[in-house]
Design a protein around this motif. Structure first.
Motif, PDB file in Angstrom:
ATOM      1  N   PRO A  79       0.847  -1.261   0.042  1.00  0.00           N
ATOM      2  CA  PRO A  79       0.057   0.078  -0.186  1.00  0.00           C
ATOM      3  C   PRO A  79       0.723   1.384   0.059  1.00  0.00           C
ATOM      4  CG  PRO A  79       0.184  -0.927   2.247  1.00  0.00           C
ATOM      5  CD  PRO A  79       0.812  -1.763   1.378  1.00  0.00           C
ATOM      6  N   GLU A  80       0.558   2.208  -0.796  1.00  0.00           N
ATOM      7  CA  GLU A  80       0.970   3.379  -0.831  1.00  0.00           C
ATOM      8  C   GLU A  80      -0.040   4.538  -0.730  1.00  0.00           C
ATOM      9  OE1 GLU A  80       3.396   6.443  -3.975  1.00  0.00           O
ATOM     10  OE2 GLU A  80       3.719   4.432  -4.171  1.00  0.00           O
ATOM     11  N   LEU A  81       0.278   5.298   0.441  1.00  0.00           N
ATOM     12  CA  LEU A  81      -0.984   6.435   0.676  1.00  0.00           C
ATOM     13  C   LEU A  81      -0.581   7.467   0.274  1.00  0.00           C
ATOM     14  CD1 LEU A  81      -3.669   5.565   2.610  1.00  0.00           C
ATOM     15  CD2 LEU A  81      -1.789   3.932   2.593  1.00  0.00           C
ATOM     16  N   LYS A  82      -1.486   8.253  -0.511  1.00  0.00           N
ATOM     17  CA  LYS A  82      -1.114   9.546  -0.740  1.00  0.00           C
ATOM     18  C   LYS A  82      -2.416  10.488  -0.153  1.00  0.00           C
ATOM     19  CE  LYS A  82       1.490   8.978  -5.169  1.00  0.00           C
ATOM     20  NZ  LYS A  82       2.664   9.858  -4.463  1.00  0.00           N
ATOM     21  N   ASN A  83      -2.090  11.716   0.099  1.00  0.00           N
ATOM     22  CA  ASN A  83      -3.186  12.449   1.002  1.00  0.00           C
ATOM     23  C   ASN A  83      -3.225  13.776   0.149  1.00  0.00           C
ATOM     24  OD1 ASN A  83      -4.946  13.540   2.877  1.00  0.00           O
ATOM     25  ND2 ASN A  83      -3.493  14.149   4.315  1.00  0.00           N
ATOM     26  N   PHE A  84      -4.545  13.984  -0.162  1.00  0.00           N
ATOM     27  CA  PHE A  84      -4.861  15.306  -1.088  1.00  0.00           C
ATOM     28  C   PHE A  84      -6.043  16.059  -0.228  1.00  0.00           C
ATOM     29  CE2 PHE A  84      -3.940  11.689  -3.605  1.00  0.00           C
ATOM     30  CZ  PHE A  84      -3.295  12.322  -4.956  1.00  0.00           C
ATOM     31  N   THR A  85      -6.270  17.288  -1.065  1.00  0.00           N
ATOM     32  CA  THR A  85      -7.396  18.009  -0.636  1.00  0.00           C
ATOM     33  C   THR A  85      -8.653  17.116  -1.498  1.00  0.00           C
ATOM     34  OG1 THR A  85      -7.511  19.362  -2.607  1.00  0.00           O
ATOM     35  CG2 THR A  85      -6.265  20.334  -0.634  1.00  0.00           C
ATOM     36  N   TRP A  86      -9.978  17.390  -1.030  1.00  0.00           N
ATOM     37  CA  TRP A  86     -11.014  16.608  -1.387  1.00  0.00           C
ATOM     38  C   TRP A  86     -11.159  16.667  -2.895  1.00  0.00           C
ATOM     39  CZ3 TRP A  86     -13.935  12.601  -0.478  1.00  0.00           C
ATOM     40  CH2 TRP A  86     -15.050  12.623  -1.111  1.00  0.00           C
ATOM     41  N   GLU A  87     -11.028  18.057  -3.366  1.00  0.00           N
ATOM     42  CA  GLU A  87     -11.225  18.167  -4.871  1.00  0.00           C
ATOM     43  C   GLU A  87     -10.225  17.397  -5.617  1.00  0.00           C
ATOM     44  OE1 GLU A  87     -10.914  20.386  -2.454  1.00  0.00           O
ATOM     45  OE2 GLU A  87     -12.650  21.567  -2.765  1.00  0.00           O
ATOM     46  N   ASN A  88      -8.837  17.581  -5.178  1.00  0.00           N
ATOM     47  CA  ASN A  88      -7.552  16.868  -5.662  1.00  0.00           C
ATOM     48  C   ASN A  88      -7.709  15.236  -5.766  1.00  0.00           C
ATOM     49  OD1 ASN A  88      -6.607  19.073  -7.200  1.00  0.00           O
ATOM     50  ND2 ASN A  88      -5.608  19.856  -5.404  1.00  0.00           N
ATOM     51  N   LEU A  89      -8.204  15.023  -4.736  1.00  0.00           N
ATOM     52  CA  LEU A  89      -8.332  13.203  -4.772  1.00  0.00           C
ATOM     53  C   LEU A  89      -8.849  12.774  -6.076  1.00  0.00           C
ATOM     54  CD1 LEU A  89      -8.336  10.569  -3.281  1.00  0.00           C
ATOM     55  CD2 LEU A  89     -10.678  11.122  -2.409  1.00  0.00           C
ATOM     56  N   PHE A  90     -10.007  13.354  -6.331  1.00  0.00           N
ATOM     57  CA  PHE A  90     -10.784  12.944  -7.837  1.00  0.00           C
ATOM     58  C   PHE A  90      -9.813  13.087  -9.141  1.00  0.00           C
ATOM     59  CE2 PHE A  90     -14.232  13.305  -4.763  1.00  0.00           C
ATOM     60  CZ  PHE A  90     -14.836  12.112  -4.693  1.00  0.00           C
ATOM     61  N   VAL A  91      -9.206  14.313  -8.900  1.00  0.00           N
ATOM     62  CA  VAL A  91      -8.232  14.645 -10.012  1.00  0.00           C
ATOM     63  C   VAL A  91      -6.896  13.412 -10.003  1.00  0.00           C
ATOM     64  CG1 VAL A  91      -6.215  16.340 -10.981  1.00  0.00           C
ATOM     65  CG2 VAL A  91      -8.673  17.148  -9.763  1.00  0.00           C
ATOM     66  N   GLY A  92      -6.532  13.005  -8.536  1.00  0.00           N
ATOM     67  CA  GLY A  92      -5.561  12.130  -8.852  1.00  0.00           C
ATOM     68  C   GLY A  92      -6.194  10.734  -9.316  1.00  0.00           C
ATOM     69  N   VAL A  93      -7.612  10.233  -9.002  1.00  0.00           N
ATOM     70  CA  VAL A  93      -7.853   9.217  -9.876  1.00  0.00           C
ATOM     71  C   VAL A  93      -7.978   9.368 -11.125  1.00  0.00           C
ATOM     72  CG1 VAL A  93     -10.024   7.633  -9.941  1.00  0.00           C
ATOM     73  CG2 VAL A  93      -9.034   8.536  -7.556  1.00  0.00           C
ATOM     74  N   ASP A  94      -8.469  10.485 -11.581  1.00  0.00           N
ATOM     75  CA  ASP A  94      -8.609  10.858 -12.993  1.00  0.00           C
ATOM     76  C   ASP A  94      -7.500  10.775 -13.675  1.00  0.00           C
ATOM     77  OD1 ASP A  94     -11.448  11.187 -12.580  1.00  0.00           O
ATOM     78  OD2 ASP A  94     -11.214  13.183 -12.635  1.00  0.00           O
ATOM     79  N   SER A  95      -6.363  11.254 -13.156  1.00  0.00           N
ATOM     80  CA  SER A  95      -4.935  11.201 -13.830  1.00  0.00           C
ATOM     81  C   SER A  95      -4.207  10.073 -13.594  1.00  0.00           C
ATOM     82  CB  SER A  95      -4.119  12.270 -13.266  1.00  0.00           C
ATOM     83  OG  SER A  95      -3.820  12.027 -11.802  1.00  0.00           O
ATOM     84  N   GLY A  96      -4.589   9.018 -12.902  1.00  0.00           N
ATOM     85  CA  GLY A  96      -4.019   7.965 -12.904  1.00  0.00           C
ATOM     86  C   GLY A  96      -2.760   7.916 -11.675  1.00  0.00           C
ATOM     87  N   LYS A  97      -2.736   8.880 -11.136  1.00  0.00           N
ATOM     88  CA  LYS A  97      -1.856   9.052 -10.072  1.00  0.00           C
ATOM     89  C   LYS A  97      -2.339   8.275  -8.731  1.00  0.00           C
ATOM     90  CE  LYS A  97       0.851  12.949  -7.705  1.00  0.00           C
ATOM     91  NZ  LYS A  97       0.834  14.405  -7.561  1.00  0.00           N
ATOM     92  N   VAL A  98      -3.510   7.878  -8.727  1.00  0.00           N
ATOM     93  CA  VAL A  98      -4.155   7.052  -7.729  1.00  0.00           C
ATOM     94  C   VAL A  98      -4.849   5.988  -8.314  1.00  0.00           C
ATOM     95  CG1 VAL A  98      -5.732   7.030  -5.847  1.00  0.00           C
ATOM     96  CG2 VAL A  98      -4.352   8.991  -6.092  1.00  0.00           C
ATOM     97  N   ASN A  99      -4.678   4.932  -7.842  1.00  0.00           N
ATOM     98  CA  ASN A  99      -5.371   3.524  -8.282  1.00  0.00           C
ATOM     99  C   ASN A  99      -6.860   3.493  -7.864  1.00  0.00           C
ATOM    100  OD1 ASN A  99      -2.130   1.760  -7.905  1.00  0.00           O
ATOM    101  ND2 ASN A  99      -3.205   2.525  -9.837  1.00  0.00           N
ATOM    102  N   LEU A 100      -6.788   3.820  -6.410  1.00  0.00           N
ATOM    103  CA  LEU A 100      -7.977   3.646  -5.524  1.00  0.00           C
ATOM    104  C   LEU A 100      -8.285   4.759  -4.580  1.00  0.00           C
ATOM    105  CD1 LEU A 100     -10.149   1.215  -5.324  1.00  0.00           C
ATOM    106  CD2 LEU A 100      -8.849   0.486  -3.680  1.00  0.00           C
ATOM    107  N   ALA A 101      -9.451   5.290  -4.398  1.00  0.00           N
ATOM    108  CA  ALA A 101      -9.919   6.355  -3.411  1.00  0.00           C
ATOM    109  C   ALA A 101     -10.281   5.594  -2.170  1.00  0.00           C
ATOM    110  CB  ALA A 101     -10.611   7.493  -4.175  1.00  0.00           C
TER     111      ALA A 101
END
Length: 341
Positions: free
Chosen positions: A128-150
């Protein structure tokens, strides 16, 4: 932020409900995202330590979780090849106990959501690799592929299904918190609120629900008094002094508060819960991946493995969230309708 006001209202309710906590102190300053420090779990022997460095918010529990090859075989090739599951949470800038916050070591991202992500990763045989975002940028992270799973208290909605796929893992509930000595219980019927005085956060989903019940009772010639306080300390002072009968808010934050005051002169308890989606639909919290990523199915299988083997129940119990258990994880279950805003 996605154009769904229910989640934003719930988030505001959570923030208000946890203002009494100091656990979020030390969380990284507001920004786009932040890599989380290594959690004291993910051991080579498959041990995941739930509730580590939680500052007493959870009962620290060690769980043995091994990779299930028949489930990890379903992973998208790119994720399997990487050997890690990048898990995003939307807890910047201040966190939200007990869901996600910085632990008492002032560096480790802890909470029910990060711990759950770590358990799922273990079943999938991934680091597991945890990344912390603001709420808005969490979805940007998923959209961009920076995050696999929110894994961040994301409500399953029909609107979000246009862009994301889901694997449900908790009920999305509101709750009534009362003094422990109170005999009152909420059984899901608004008529039981007749004659009560209830506090609620302004502008929240729970306020909307409560005001609808108040209007119904008025038509029946009965009274429900609704109170608003500027911050949670005032709310809990009113509860302990008997000026209000109950506090209506998001179940995780209220359940968390009950653990914080359990051994004080003014202990509280949860008197009942109600679906955040309303009477006709049980709201669900779901692990969220990019639509057509192929992650929702193996993640749901991993969750169901945890349910079957008892680790899921132990995770919920550790965080005092057993009243949000689901019997089964589902891929893209019915979500909050687009007209519920």
């Amino acid at each position: 932020m996605p154009p769904l006001s229910l989640r934003s209202r719930l988030l505001r309710g959570l923030t208000a409900g946890t203002a009494v906590a100091s656990l979020a102190a030390g969380l990284a300053a507001c920004g786009g995202d932040s890599d989380a420090s290594t959690h004291p779990d993910s051991a080579a022997d498959g041990t995941v330590t739930v509730g580590a460095v939680s500052n007493g918010a959870a009962k620290e529990t060690e769980l043995k979780v091994s990779e299930v090859k028949s489930i990890s075989a379903k992973l998208p090739a790119s994720v399997a090849k990487s050997g890690k599951l990048v898990i995003g949470v939307g807890a910047l800038p201040s966190g939200s106990a007990p869901l996600t916050y910085v632990g008492d070591d002032q560096k480790t991202l802890t909470g029910s959501e990060p711990d759950f992500g770590r358990l799922v990763a273990a079943v999938l045989g991934l680091e597991p690799e945890l990344k912390n975002f603001t709420w808005e940028n969490l979805f940007v992270g998923v959209d961009s592929g920076k995050v696999n799973l929110a894994v961040s208290n994301v409500t399953d909605t029909e609107e979000r299904k246009k862009k994301y796929e889901f694997a449900s893992y908790r009920q999305d509930n509101l709750a009534f918190e009362v003094a422990k000595a109170s005999k009152w219980k909420f059984d899901g019927d608004y008529k039981g609120l007749a004659g009560k005085t209830v506090a609620v956060g302004a502008g929240t989903n729970q306020e909307k629900v409560l005001l609808e019940w108040k209007a119904k009772l008025e038509k029946e010639g009965k009274k429900l008094t609704v109170k608003h306080f500027q911050e949670s300390n005032s709310t809990y002072l009113a509860l302990s002094s008997g000026r209000i009968d109950a506090y209506f808010g998001p179940n995780p934050s209220l359940s968390y508060h009950t653990t914080r005051v359990a051994k004080t002169p003014n202990p509280t308890r949860i008197a009942g819960t109600y679906s955040g989606a309303g009477a006709s639909l049980q709201g669900l919290i779901a692990a969220t991946a990019k639509k057509d990523s192929g992650l929702a199915e193996p993640v749901a299988d991993a969750i169901n493995h945890l349910i079957k083997n008892g680790q899921y129940a132990k995770w919920l119990a550790a965080w005092n969230l057993s009243n949000e258990a689901v019997a089964k994880s589902e891929v893209n279950p019915p979500g909050l309708p687009t007209d519920n805003s």
